[in-house]
Design a protein around this motif. Structure first.
Motif, PDB file in Angstrom:
ATOM      1  N   CYS A 228     -33.085 -37.184 -42.060  1.00 18.53           N
ATOM      2  CA  CYS A 228     -32.179 -36.103 -42.479  1.00 18.53           C
ATOM      3  C   CYS A 228     -32.953 -34.797 -42.674  1.00 18.53           C
ATOM      4  O   CYS A 228     -32.447 -33.727 -42.335  1.00 18.53           O
TER       5      CYS A 228
ATOM      6  N   CYS B 220     -32.422 -36.574 -48.072  1.00 21.47           N
ATOM      7  CA  CYS B 220     -32.484 -37.935 -48.599  1.00 21.47           C
ATOM      8  C   CYS B 220     -33.533 -38.786 -47.909  1.00 21.47           C
ATOM      9  O   CYS B 220     -34.004 -39.773 -48.472  1.00 21.47           O
ATOM     10  N   CYS B 221     -33.887 -38.458 -46.672  1.00 20.62           N
ATOM     11  CA  CYS B 221     -34.860 -39.259 -45.940  1.00 20.62           C
ATOM     12  C   CYS B 221     -35.485 -38.364 -44.874  1.00 20.62           C
ATOM     13  O   CYS B 221     -35.019 -37.236 -44.659  1.00 20.62           O
TER      14      CYS B 221
END
Ligand SMILES: [Zn+2]
Length: 125
Positions: A91, A87-88
Motif C-alpha cells: 500500500c 498499512c503495508c
C-alpha cells in the motif's frame, strides 16, 4: 533535501484527495474506543506509538507478515494506517510511491508519521 519526508503540504493534499476518491480508504472513520483513546491520550502520544509501529512493522526492507501486519483496530494509528494506505509496504508503494524491498529512510518514516497524524487530526473534531 528532496525526499518524501520533505514533501510539501500541497503534495500531501494530492495524496489525501486520491484517498478520498477510494471507497475503501474513505470508509474508515475513527469511532468508539479508538476515538476515545485518541481523545484521552492526545495526538502527540498517539503519534509516538505510530512512529514505533512504523519502525517495527513497516520500516524493515522485508517486514514480517507484510500485507497483514496492521490490525484493523485496537489503536487509532492502525485505523489511520488503513485509511491512508500506510498499512503495508504494498500500500505504501501504491499510494505513496515508496518502493518495496528496501528499508524506509528516516525521512520516509517521518513522512508516514505525518500522513497518519494528518488523518488522525481530521478525526478529532
Ligand atoms: Zn496495506
Amino acid at each position: 533535501m528532496t525526499n518524501a519526508g520533505d514533501m510539501a503540504d500541497r503534495d500531501l493534499d494530492e495524496v489525501f484527495a486520491a484517498l478520498a476518491r477510494s471507497d475503501f480508504r474513505s470508509s474508515f472513520r475513527l469511532r468508539g474506543k479508538e476515538l476515545d483513546y485518541l481523545r484521552k491520550k492526545g495526538l502527540p502520544t498517539v503519534l509516538e506509538h505510530a512512529a514505533s509501529f512504523v519502525e517495527q512493522r513497516l520500516a524493515p526492507a522485508h517486514p514480517a507478515n507484510d500485507g497483514k501486519q496492521t490490525p484493523m483496530g485496537n489503536h487509532p494509528a492502525f485505523v489511520a494506517q488503513h485509511a491512508t494506505g500506510a498499512c503495508c509496504r504494498g500500500c505504501l508503494e501504491k499510494w505513496h510511491k515508496i518502493p518495496k524491498g528496501r528499508a524506509l529512510s528516516p525521512a520516509e518514516k517521518e513522512y508516514v508519521a505525518r500522513v497518519i497524524g494528518r488523518w488522525l487530526a481530521s478525526q478529532e473534531s
